[in-house]
Design an enzyme around this catalytic site. Structure first.
Site, PDB file in Angstrom:
ATOM      1  N   ASP A 185       0.851  -1.191   0.000  1.00 58.51           N
ATOM      2  CA  ASP A 185       0.000   0.000   0.000  1.00 58.51           C
ATOM      3  C   ASP A 185       0.885   1.239   0.000  1.00 58.51           C
ATOM      4  OD1 ASP A 185      -1.085   0.514   3.457  1.00 58.51           O
ATOM      5  OD2 ASP A 185       0.795  -0.257   2.704  1.00 58.51           O
ATOM      6  N   TYR A 239       2.951   4.730   0.781  1.00 55.08           N
ATOM      7  CA  TYR A 239       3.631   5.270   1.964  1.00 55.08           C
ATOM      8  C   TYR A 239       2.633   6.102   2.760  1.00 55.08           C
ATOM      9  CZ  TYR A 239       8.026   4.056  -0.429  1.00 55.08           C
ATOM     10  OH  TYR A 239       9.048   3.398  -1.054  1.00 55.08           O
ATOM     11  N   HIS A 270      11.086  -9.672   0.466  1.00 57.07           N
ATOM     12  CA  HIS A 270      10.832  -8.238   0.340  1.00 57.07           C
ATOM     13  C   HIS A 270      12.129  -7.467   0.578  1.00 57.07           C
ATOM     14  CE1 HIS A 270       9.044  -4.284   1.160  1.00 57.07           C
ATOM     15  NE2 HIS A 270       7.983  -4.730   0.522  1.00 57.07           N
ATOM     16  N   PHE A 277       6.775   1.821  -4.278  1.00 61.43           N
ATOM     17  CA  PHE A 277       8.179   2.013  -3.898  1.00 61.43           C
ATOM     18  C   PHE A 277       8.745   3.390  -4.248  1.00 61.43           C
ATOM     19  CE2 PHE A 277       7.745  -2.622  -4.258  1.00 61.43           C
ATOM     20  CZ  PHE A 277       8.176  -3.013  -3.000  1.00 61.43           C
TER      21      PHE A 277
END
Length: 223
Positions: A66, A68, A188, A79
């Protein structure tokens, strides 16, 4: 919600905007705003991933969870942060892996718009978040919407590279036809998990190798 979305996406996604879950998303966001809650990203950037990468141009999908949730960071691309914002830790690790994988210098900008305009769909599974509350909009209907987006890409396109980092993203593998697309999986890039297999995954060189093999222009990963 007034959906301002690029024409090729509007054509393929228009049935989704009529689904009950989309009405649910719209109602929830209206309620949040009526309560003066701050939502990220701002309205004009909610569909930024689609507006920067047309449906016809999609050749890579990088899935995030989701947006920031801190002020000034979210820009509707997974990202990515605006040029003036310091790259967050996960993105710093992505850059470190790029450096090890293809020798790319570590960028100073965290703005990944250049990736998006080359055909990298930077898609978050939820497209909004309440300020300072991670995953706060993960259950308002966005997951259903983006699952359908992934299915549509899988069904209507071929030879797309899907990059799935972390357990959450890898759960989406069931939506992708692996017989006609390339699926790359690793831990991740978060500092909490990068050591579990993100380092050395070589996803960037692997992506470009696959694209080249299928007569597609490789990605220039320097943002």
């Amino acid at each position: 919600m007034d959906v301002k979305i690029e024409a090729s996406w509007k054509e393929v996604l228009s049935p989704l905007f009529e689904k009950p879950y989309f009405s649910q998303i719209t109602a929830h966001l209206k309620t949040e705003r009526a309560l003066n809650r701050t939502i990220f990203p701002k309205g004009s950037l909610i569909f930024n991933a689609f507006n920067q990468t047309t449906f016809d141009e999609v050749k890579v999908v990088i899935l995030g969870q989701d947006p920031y949730h801190n002020p000034g960071q979210a820009m509707g691309l997974s990202f990515s942060v605006p040029k003036e914002v310091k790259p967050p830790p996960s993105l710093v690790n992505i850059y470190k892996e790029l450096n090890k994988d293809i020798g790319m210098p570590i960028p100073i900008t965290g703005d990944l718009t250049k990736w998006a305009t080359q055909g990298v769909l930077l898609l978050n599974a939820a497209l909004t978040v309440r300020a300072n509350e991670p995953a706060s909009h993960s259950k308002i209907g966005w997951m259903d919407f983006t699952n359908d987006v992934i299915r549509i890409i899988s069904e209507q396109k071929k030879e797309v590279v899907f990059i799935l980092w972390g357990n959450f993203a890898q759960q989406k593998q069931v939506l992708i036809d692996a017989t006609k697309h390339k699926i790359l999986k690793a831990a991740h890039p978060s500092p909490l998990s990068a050591h579990n297999g993100f380092w050395g995954c070589k996803h960037f060189s692997s992506t470009n190798q696959y694209l080249t093999q299928h007569n597609k222009t490789p990605i220039d990963w320097m943002p």
